[in-house]
Design a protein around this motif. Sequence first.
Motif, short mmCIF file in Angstrom:
data_model
loop_
_atom_site.label_atom_id
_atom_site.label_comp_id
_atom_site.label_asym_id
_atom_site.label_seq_id
_atom_site.Cartn_x
_atom_site.Cartn_y
_atom_site.Cartn_z
N GLU A 234 0.89 -1.05 -0.21
CA GLU A 234 -0.07 -0.08 0.13
C GLU A 234 0.91 1.27 -0.07
O GLU A 234 0.27 2.24 -0.42
CB GLU A 234 -0.90 0.08 1.18
N ASN A 235 2.04 1.41 0.69
CA ASN A 235 2.79 2.51 0.77
C ASN A 235 4.17 2.37 0.36
O ASN A 235 4.67 3.22 -0.42
CB ASN A 235 2.94 2.89 2.41
N GLY A 236 4.90 1.27 0.32
CA GLY A 236 6.04 1.08 0.23
C GLY A 236 6.46 1.28 -1.50
O GLY A 236 7.60 2.25 -1.55
N VAL A 237 5.99 0.72 -2.27
CA VAL A 237 6.25 0.64 -3.88
C VAL A 237 5.89 2.28 -4.21
O VAL A 237 6.51 2.70 -4.84
CB VAL A 237 5.50 -0.20 -4.49
N ASP A 238 4.57 2.85 -3.82
CA ASP A 238 4.42 4.01 -4.23
C ASP A 238 5.33 4.97 -3.71
O ASP A 238 5.76 6.05 -4.64
CB ASP A 238 2.85 4.62 -3.49
N ALA A 239 5.97 5.02 -2.32
CA ALA A 239 7.04 5.82 -1.80
C ALA A 239 8.44 5.71 -3.13
O ALA A 239 8.64 7.05 -3.02
CB ALA A 239 7.31 5.40 -0.60
N ILE A 240 8.53 4.66 -3.39
CA ILE A 240 9.68 4.72 -4.25
C ILE A 240 9.62 4.94 -5.87
O ILE A 240 10.43 5.55 -6.38
CB ILE A 240 10.24 3.07 -4.47
N ARG A 241 8.23 4.86 -5.97
CA ARG A 241 7.77 5.20 -7.55
C ARG A 241 8.05 6.73 -7.71
O ARG A 241 8.11 7.07 -9.16
CB ARG A 241 6.27 4.99 -7.53
N HIS A 242 8.03 7.74 -7.04
CA HIS A 242 8.52 9.06 -7.14
C HIS A 242 9.85 9.14 -7.87
O HIS A 242 10.01 10.52 -8.05
CB HIS A 242 8.13 9.68 -5.90
N ASP A 243 10.63 8.27 -7.83
CA ASP A 243 12.00 8.64 -8.17
C ASP A 243 12.66 7.63 -9.10
O ASP A 243 13.71 7.27 -9.15
CB ASP A 243 12.90 8.38 -6.88
N ILE A 244 11.79 7.11 -10.22
CA ILE A 244 12.03 6.45 -11.02
C ILE A 244 12.92 6.98 -12.04
O ILE A 244 13.05 7.95 -12.36
CB ILE A 244 10.87 5.51 -11.69
N ARG A 245 13.88 6.11 -12.56
CA ARG A 245 14.93 6.60 -13.48
C ARG A 245 14.39 6.18 -14.99
O ARG A 245 14.85 6.95 -16.04
CB ARG A 245 16.24 5.99 -13.28
N THR A 246 13.63 5.20 -15.29
CA THR A 246 13.09 4.77 -16.45
C THR A 246 11.72 4.50 -16.59
O THR A 246 11.25 4.18 -15.66
CB THR A 246 14.05 3.72 -17.11
N PRO A 247 10.99 4.45 -17.61
CA PRO A 247 9.59 4.09 -17.55
C PRO A 247 9.59 2.58 -17.15
O PRO A 247 8.51 2.14 -16.86
CB PRO A 247 9.04 4.52 -18.97
N HIS A 248 10.58 1.89 -17.73
CA HIS A 248 10.61 0.37 -17.33
C HIS A 248 10.61 -0.05 -16.06
O HIS A 248 10.07 -0.86 -15.62
CB HIS A 248 11.57 -0.17 -18.28
N GLU A 249 11.47 1.03 -15.31
CA GLU A 249 11.51 0.73 -13.70
C GLU A 249 10.10 0.78 -13.29
O GLU A 249 9.68 -0.02 -12.44
CB GLU A 249 12.45 1.81 -13.02
N GLU A 250 9.25 1.98 -13.84
CA GLU A 250 7.82 1.76 -13.19
C GLU A 250 7.06 0.63 -13.62
O GLU A 250 6.50 0.08 -12.59
CB GLU A 250 7.06 2.96 -13.67
#
Length: 321
Positions: free
Chosen positions: A72-88
């Motif tokens: 619920e929270n962990g992945v969303d927190a990391i998502r704000h700093d992606i380097r590539t669209p594939h990372e998302e």
Amino acid sequence: MSETFYEAINWNAIEDAIDKSTWEKLTEQFWLDTRIPLSNDLDDWRTLSALEKQTVGRVFGGLTLLDTLQSENGVDAIRHDIRTPHEEAVLNNIQFMESVHAKSYSSIFSTLNTKTEIDEIFEWTNTNEYLQKKAKIINDIYLTGSPLERKVASVYLETFLFYSGFYTPLRYLGNNKLANVAEIIKLIIRDESVHGTYIGYKFQLGFNQLSEEEQGKMEDWMYNLLYELYENEEKYAELLYDELGWTEEVKVFLRYNANKALMNLGLNPLFPDTANDVNPIIMNGISTGTSNHDFFSQVGNGYLLGSVEAMKDDDYLIGMN
């Protein structure tokens, strides 16, 4: 020509090969708890003492809490700093599988426990001071930490904090009990090993861009956070395992996996414990290969889609060079 408002993801133009290889590994590993015959463990369950049954329930309650936090929270927190669209895209997969993990524990509960017992397990989980403390520590970082701090919290959760709970089903598996319950845990461990490695790799990319002074401050913060979490985890392990006499073995297992988390993040181990110090029964269980399961005849005790190799120690060194 029209202005571009949104770009389509192009899997034929890969910016980071690790994104593609991680996506392929995770999709090859896809599984669902509904395909595993948990009811086959009922005979084993009936042989356990009341204390053992209570411990198993509380262990899985704690794991449910942590997987809920991560999905619920962990992945969303990391998502704000992606380097590539594939990372998302990879993070989307990770987030979904964390939800599968959380649901899997409920499948175990519904098979082994009565409704009253399940209610008691969740009441204990939602009010236990040590569980709530570690969830709060991690979630506070997700809410207010820097992008790198959030990745550290995620790796600590997946590669370290889960393992006080994983110990129990692995121990039973080593004693030829609860094989199907343990099969779910092995599948979850297999996922978490990839999640921790991947997010640790992404952390290292950002960490390596810091100045030497900034790196020193970050390392100090990381080790201090690990000490704080380990101190709390010791108390949690004592509460769960003292009556069974398993506590010291669990602490060794925790320290071993804390070192693994640091390796994922490109840092040196903190504790002297190695794989040789962990009960070999547990180490045998932690090997993330699973047993093939025949959906139609219900033969076997596992579910494996595709042929997937387990993560090896060397995989934790990904990106360190």
